[in-house]
Design an enzyme around this catalytic site. Structure first.
Site, mmCIF file in Angstrom:
data_model
loop_
_atom_site.group_PDB
_atom_site.id
_atom_site.type_symbol
_atom_site.label_atom_id
_atom_site.label_comp_id
_atom_site.label_asym_id
_atom_site.label_seq_id
_atom_site.Cartn_x
_atom_site.Cartn_y
_atom_site.Cartn_z
ATOM 1 N N ASP A 9 63.210 102.786 -84.036
ATOM 2 C CA ASP A 9 63.518 102.851 -85.429
ATOM 3 C C ASP A 9 63.599 101.665 -86.032
ATOM 4 O O ASP A 9 63.678 100.441 -85.525
ATOM 5 C CB ASP A 9 64.904 103.533 -85.543
ATOM 6 C CG ASP A 9 65.641 103.304 -86.841
ATOM 7 O OD1 ASP A 9 65.083 103.944 -87.650
ATOM 8 O OD2 ASP A 9 66.512 102.830 -86.964
ATOM 9 N N ALA A 10 63.711 101.365 -87.587
ATOM 10 C CA ALA A 10 63.419 100.269 -88.117
ATOM 11 C C ALA A 10 64.969 99.666 -88.709
ATOM 12 O O ALA A 10 65.033 98.568 -88.096
ATOM 13 C CB ALA A 10 62.115 100.382 -89.174
ATOM 14 N N TYR A 11 65.207 100.360 -89.507
ATOM 15 C CA TYR A 11 66.377 100.055 -90.569
ATOM 16 C C TYR A 11 67.756 99.874 -89.730
ATOM 17 O O TYR A 11 68.067 101.283 -89.267
ATOM 18 C CB TYR A 11 66.341 100.459 -91.735
ATOM 19 C CG TYR A 11 65.151 100.395 -92.696
ATOM 20 C CD1 TYR A 11 65.013 99.250 -93.060
ATOM 21 C CD2 TYR A 11 64.244 101.216 -92.598
ATOM 22 C CE1 TYR A 11 63.887 98.785 -93.629
ATOM 23 C CE2 TYR A 11 63.121 101.102 -93.250
ATOM 24 C CZ TYR A 11 62.810 99.497 -94.169
ATOM 25 O OH TYR A 11 61.606 99.439 -94.677
ATOM 26 N N ARG A 45 74.290 101.507 -97.231
ATOM 27 C CA ARG A 45 73.720 102.234 -95.989
ATOM 28 C C ARG A 45 74.284 103.732 -95.671
ATOM 29 O O ARG A 45 73.484 104.493 -95.422
ATOM 30 C CB ARG A 45 74.304 101.429 -94.676
ATOM 31 C CG ARG A 45 73.722 101.779 -93.300
ATOM 32 C CD ARG A 45 72.100 102.021 -93.378
ATOM 33 N NE ARG A 45 71.621 102.336 -92.247
ATOM 34 C CZ ARG A 45 70.119 102.726 -91.694
ATOM 35 N NH1 ARG A 45 69.597 102.844 -92.976
ATOM 36 N NH2 ARG A 45 69.878 102.969 -90.652
ATOM 37 N N SER A 122 59.998 105.319 -87.992
ATOM 38 C CA SER A 122 61.021 104.878 -89.356
ATOM 39 C C SER A 122 60.924 106.047 -90.496
ATOM 40 O O SER A 122 59.931 106.621 -90.750
ATOM 41 C CB SER A 122 60.648 103.834 -89.881
ATOM 42 O OG SER A 122 61.668 103.442 -90.980
ATOM 43 N N ASN A 123 61.911 106.464 -91.114
ATOM 44 C CA ASN A 123 62.369 107.136 -92.399
ATOM 45 C C ASN A 123 61.649 106.255 -93.557
ATOM 46 O O ASN A 123 61.160 106.662 -94.479
ATOM 47 C CB ASN A 123 63.742 107.266 -92.604
ATOM 48 C CG ASN A 123 64.387 108.427 -92.024
ATOM 49 O OD1 ASN A 123 63.736 109.300 -91.396
ATOM 50 N ND2 ASN A 123 65.487 108.252 -91.874
#
Length: 228
Positions: A9-11, A45, A122-123
């Site tokens: 995942d990224a964030y 977030r 990722s989203n």
């Protein structure tokens, strides 16, 4: 089964989602914002994630940049700073340049040294992800960057996790999936991936039908989980 590929995942996992607000608060002339930035970052977030879930459930998809903007607008209003257009612009600019967590480059290099493929799932929209990857200087350490925009729905929809097998031709059992979001790690576990929840905050385990295979405080020891 041998782990052939590590998917991240990224964030919140590779990139520090609090960095935009923190760095803005450190800039000259932002004394008022410096008081509010931790709460704004928390609100931003939370709303960003909530809006992805609601849009997925209702079929009202939009790209992650729009969700990010909407979450920020809610957060700015919540802390009484919604009238500061310059601050909004600056925060969004900084979000495109999020800092990677300190251990990320060495961790990815260790995985590549073990001849493992690495990728992001990722989203995030493709342009957002490209900006973050370039800013962090980790593009040479990734084999691909996969965005949910290719399937038009946010995680944890199963079709998102299917993107990994479609791209790399691997079975779910050959994938190590890493996320800082407990619900994401759980959803990926339900799909069949071996999963890692990077629980930096020491949060309780989510009450879901599936649980992550591993729980770690950061990404440092990810390469140690690779089975040959």
């Amino acid at each position: 089964m041998t782990t052939k590929i590590c998917i991240f995942d990224a964030y919140g996992t590779l990139f520090d989602v609090s960095a935009a607000a923190r760095e803005a608060a450190e800039e000259p002339g932002r004394d008022e914002f410096a008081v509010h930035w931790p709460k704004l970052a928390e609100h931003w977030r939370a709303k960003q994630l909530q809006y992805t879930w609601l849009r997925a459930i209702t079929g009202a998809h939009t790209d992650f940049w729009k969700v990010t903007e909407d979450g920020l607008d809610w957060a700015l209003e919540a802390v009484g700073l919604d009238g500061d257009a310059e601050l909004r612009t600056r925060l969004l600019q900084l979000y495109l340049e999020l800092s990677a967590y300190p251990e990320v480059p060495d961790m990815l290099r260790a995985l590549k040294a073990r001849d493992r493929q690495t990728a992001i799932l990722s989203n995030g929209s493709p342009s957002m992800l490209a900006s973050a990857v370039e800013s962090a200087g980790i593009a040479p350490l990734l084999d691909d960057v996969l965005s949910v925009e290719d399937v038009g729905i946010f995680k944890p929809a199963r079709v998102v996790y299917e993107m990994v097998g479609n791209r790399f031709g691997c079975a779910p059992e050959e994938v190590l999936f890493v996320s800082s979001n407990g619900w994401d790690a759980a959803g990926a576990a339900g799909f069949g991936f071996t999963t890692v929840w990077v629980n930096r905050a020491g949060d309780p385990m989510d009450r879901l039908p599936w649980t992550p295979t591993h729980v770690l405080p950061d990404l440092t020891t990810i390469p140690e989980l690779i089975r040959n």
